[in-house]
Design a protein around this motif. Structure first.
Motif, short mmCIF file in Angstrom:
data_model
loop_
_atom_site.label_atom_id
_atom_site.label_comp_id
_atom_site.label_asym_id
_atom_site.label_seq_id
_atom_site.Cartn_x
_atom_site.Cartn_y
_atom_site.Cartn_z
N ALA A 57 0.82 -1.21 0.00
CA ALA A 57 0.00 0.00 0.00
C ALA A 57 0.85 1.26 0.00
O ALA A 57 0.37 2.35 -0.31
N MET A 58 2.14 1.11 0.34
CA MET A 58 3.09 2.22 0.27
C MET A 58 3.90 2.18 -1.02
O MET A 58 4.84 2.96 -1.20
N GLY A 59 3.55 1.24 -1.90
CA GLY A 59 4.36 1.04 -3.09
C GLY A 59 5.70 0.42 -2.78
O GLY A 59 6.67 0.60 -3.52
N PHE A 60 5.76 -0.35 -1.70
CA PHE A 60 7.04 -0.90 -1.23
C PHE A 60 6.98 -2.42 -1.17
O PHE A 60 5.96 -3.00 -0.79
N ALA A 61 8.07 -3.06 -1.53
CA ALA A 61 8.23 -4.51 -1.37
C ALA A 61 9.55 -4.76 -0.66
O ALA A 61 10.56 -4.11 -0.94
N ARG A 62 9.53 -5.70 0.27
CA ARG A 62 10.75 -6.05 1.00
C ARG A 62 11.82 -6.58 0.05
O ARG A 62 11.50 -7.08 -1.04
#
Length: 539
Positions: A57-62
């Motif tokens: 949802a933040m446009g982030f992937a680990r």
């Protein structure tokens, strides 16, 4: 403010993880819609994809993950197409994240206040003085002690529960549009949890903030969420308004989540005392933290230590293990006094009392294999080597219901529940009589919790182990404890058989603990806050 237009829209989101030389789906085409002022609860067992979806949802992937498909729109901004700089400008300002581990979220070299105000000051939203004033307001809302000065402390100078609340204040300081709460109250005692949940609800309503609340605690999500979405294996199981979901879950999996809290207590065993604390007083420097603590642990039984953050539970464990020699009193093991300090104890005395910690991540060396982690105490305490160690590690893996394929794995290749099982095996490797379990299930979802608790009870029946179970989870205490010790501000308030402790009438503090356990019903939090207000006003 147009509340008809969603603040966040996620359509067909797919997220992959890289393992074994290939990309494997983690989240498989999930949709999510969130409006301003709305709280969506994401629940499901470990590995369901809750945190992965929340971060997306933040446009982030680990690292090791990628968002491979779908659409993510935040207030009309396409996060799938936005540049990294554009996404960075949103994070911490318009989209905030509250993680489970507060200790990992703070820089130990800077004060709480410096870190709380960093985002709004750096992005020009407030001056340093304005941000500091607002931070103090948030500290007060989070029921932190001395809100005007606690920001001058460093992270190591506050308790874990206080640090968790400070992290929530830090996320709120920039007045974000969306907050992603990732298990933020998992490590908190029940009384602290009530205040933190109330503060979160108040802030969300006051500022019209939207929130995604990720949790495995069904009673908590009942207080926080307007809607609940259930995930399993990266797919949506069902979604409904909270009251509807609690009253009439449709899917068999959701029904199974609602039912996992019923756990049987361990079988009866011998009555003799294996460990006793007599008149223990302990201090950190000149600050007293335990005052005249006396308790006994029967052989083959479970004694639960309960109380809020700062009550002295973990300090009691440090005294028992010799990490904190007491100022007065003694610890006796099988009738004989134990040397107060760790360095004065024999290897056999060390072997017979082991400890399992809350955070399996920090309790294991990330560069050691499972074989090395479990095999080390086999070598150290039992004097075995070579093939004998490997054979014993294999036996221990079988005891914790894992197979030999785990031997060469590193901690980073394990799930949360698997990591905690390895920590249990490491404690068992010393062949102890007493195991101290310090919040060992608090970071796990409820299905994994159930598996760990059942495993501990099975091992107790098989091996005759005695447990000291430090926890703030009253439901866990009801499920597994034989005896209960209630602690408050370094003193024992009440102790006795579980049935006696949970039967009214209760001392005031025990009543507070029991009444602060969230119930799986909407409106419980408001009723609880109202009751606290009546008590405070003398009504």
């Amino acid at each position: 403010m147009n509340t008809d237009t969603p603040l966040l829209t996620m359509r067909g989101v797919r997220i992959d993880g890289f393992a074994d030389e290939r990309w494997t789906p983690i989240v498989k085409g999930v949709d999510l819609t969130l409006h301003r002022g709305q709280v969506l609860g994401l629940i499901g067992e470990s590995g369901a994809g809750k945190s992965t979806l929340g971060l997306a949802a933040m446009g982030f992937a680990r690292p090791g993950c990628r968002i491979s498909g779908g659409e993510i729109l935040f207030d009309g901004i396409d996060l799938m197409r936005a540049s990294e700089a554009e996404k960075q400008a949103l994070r911490g300002v318009r989209i905030a994240y509250v993680a489970q581990s507060a200790a990992a979220a703070f820089n130990p070299a800077h004060t709480l206040l410096e870190q709380t105000i960093e985002a709004p000051v750096r992005h020009g939203l407030m001056s340093a003085a304005e941000a500091a004033d607002y931070a103090r307001t948030l500290y007060a809302a989070m029921d932190l002690p001395d809100p005007d000065t606690i920001g001058d402390r460093y992270p190591h100078q506050v308790s874990g529960g206080q640090l968790q609340r400070a992290m929530t204040a830090m996320a709120m300081c920039a007045k974000p549009d969306l907050i992603i709460f990732d298990e933020p109250t998992t490590a908190l005692d029940v009384t602290t949890q009530v205040n933190v949940l109330a503060a979160m609800r108040k802030a969300i309503r006051e500022f019209g903030t939207a929130a995604i609340y990720i949790t495995h605690d069904l009673a908590v999500v009942a207080q926080m969420a307007d809607r609940i979405k259930v995930l399993r294996y990266g797919e949506e199981v069902e979604e409904a308004p909270t009251e509807t979901m609690l009253a009439a879950p449709k899917h068999p999996y959701t029904k199974s989540l609602w039912a996992v809290r019923a756990i049987r207590k361990p079988g009866e065993t011998g009555p003799d005392k294996v460990l006793e604390l007599n008149g223990i007083t302990a201090a950190y420097g000149t600050i007293p933290v335990l005052r005249d603590i006396s308790l006994a642990v029967p052989r083959g039984k479970t004694v639960a230590l309960v109380g809020e953050s700062g009550s002295g539970k973990s300090t009691t464990a440090r005294v028992i293990t010799g990490l904190l020699p007491p100022v007065a009193g003694e610890v006796r093991f099988e009738g004989a006094p134990l040397p107060p300090a760790l360095r004065g104890r024999s290897r056999d005395q060390l072997r017979r009392i082991q400890m399992i910690y809350q955070s399996a991540d920090t309790a294991m060396n990330p560069r050691h294999t499972v074989h090395e982690i479990i095999g080390r105490p086999v070598q150290f305490y039992l004097g075995k080597s070579g093939a004998e160690v490997t054979a014993r590690v294999s036996q221990l893996l079988d005891m914790i219901e894992l197979d030999d394929s785990f031997m060469d794995r590193l901690p980073g290749e394990l799930s949360g529940g698997q990591k905690q099982r390895i920590c249990i095996a490491r404690a068992l490797a010393a062949e102890p009589d007493v195991i101290i379990c310090d919040e060992v299930t608090s970071a796990l979802d409820q299905i994994v919790q159930e598996g760990i608790l059942k495993l501990l009870m099975k091992l107790q029946r098989t091996l005759g182990l005695s447990y000291i179970f430090i926890t703030h989870d009253i439901d866990t205490v009801r499920a597994i404890a034989d005896e209960v010790v209630v602690m408050f501000q370094g003193e024992v308030v009440e102790q006795g058989l579980k049935e006696q402790i949970f039967a009214p009438p209760h001392p005031a503090y025990t009543e507070l603990l029991l009444s602060s356990v969230p119930k799986m019903e909407t409106g419980w939090l408001e009723d609880r806050i109202a009751a606290q207000a009546r008590t405070a006003s003398g009504g």
